[in-house]
Scaffold this active site. Structure first.
Site, mmCIF file in Angstrom:
data_model
loop_
_atom_site.group_PDB
_atom_site.id
_atom_site.type_symbol
_atom_site.label_atom_id
_atom_site.label_comp_id
_atom_site.label_asym_id
_atom_site.label_seq_id
_atom_site.Cartn_x
_atom_site.Cartn_y
_atom_site.Cartn_z
ATOM 1 N N LYS A 42 7.870 1.257 3.985
ATOM 2 C CA LYS A 42 6.857 1.264 4.823
ATOM 3 C C LYS A 42 6.989 0.402 5.965
ATOM 4 C CE LYS A 42 4.377 0.136 0.860
ATOM 5 N NZ LYS A 42 5.285 0.533 0.032
ATOM 6 N N GLY A 52 0.904 -1.222 -0.164
ATOM 7 C CA GLY A 52 0.103 0.122 0.072
ATOM 8 C C GLY A 52 1.006 1.280 -0.072
ATOM 9 N N SER A 53 0.305 2.237 0.618
ATOM 10 C CA SER A 53 0.946 3.566 0.541
ATOM 11 C C SER A 53 1.604 3.919 1.600
ATOM 12 C CB SER A 53 -0.270 4.691 0.255
ATOM 13 O OG SER A 53 -0.821 4.905 1.566
ATOM 14 N N SER A 54 2.057 5.011 1.937
ATOM 15 C CA SER A 54 2.853 5.832 2.900
ATOM 16 C C SER A 54 1.979 5.740 4.425
ATOM 17 C CB SER A 54 3.565 7.143 2.834
ATOM 18 O OG SER A 54 2.346 7.871 2.274
ATOM 19 N N GLY A 55 0.581 5.561 3.903
ATOM 20 C CA GLY A 55 -0.389 5.516 5.179
ATOM 21 C C GLY A 55 -0.067 4.340 6.223
#
Length: 146
Positions: A99, A70-73
């Site tokens: 991540k 996924g993303s940096s979230g």
């Protein structure tokens, strides 16, 4: 109280991501975990649709997984889970990404990667695991029936 066998089943050696020592019951998945939209930070539960751990919480457990997706979230979600007391006590993962590394750092959770043997082949959900990030070791015990 669960008793451990005196002698560990196996000790894996890897590379430190975050130092410290923690131990607990293992929660194992062969699927990568998505932070943003894949985890409920309020209770540490995997909510990702079609994930094999859907509905299970990693709070207070040693999370053993291939890596983050996924993303940096991802790091933000896991950091918030830590603030709520719902984070894993330690992490063991195969695929080093920014991540996964940042997630371990912001949680200040002992973490080890790049092991001499694949931890997914040796650790089962329910095993008792000690992660020593400083030494880069993962010690695994079978659990005796109560």
């Amino acid at each position: 109280m669960t008793q451990l066998l005196e002698k560990p089943r196996i000790v894996l050696r890897g590379r430190k991501v975050v130092g410290g020592v923690a131990e607990g019951e293992a929660l194992v998945t062969r699927q990568t975990i998505s932070g943003w939209g894949g985890v409920n930070l309020m209770n540490g539960t995997v909510i990702e649709t079609r994930h094999e751990l859907k509905g299970q919480s990693f709070a207070g457990k040693v999370l053993v997984f291939p890596g983050a997706k996924g993303s940096s979230g991802w790091s933000g979600i896991f950091h918030m889970a830590k603030l709520r007391g719902m984070a894993p006590v330690a992490m063991v993962f195969n695929i080093m990404t920014t991540k996964a590394a940042l997630g371990a750092v912001v949680m200040r959770t002992p973490a080890v990667t790049d092991c001499d043997q694949d931890p997914l082949d040796h650790i089962r959900t329910g095993d008792w695991v000690r992660v020593d990030g400083d030494a880069g070791t993962i010690t695994i015990w079978d659990r005796k029936p109560d």
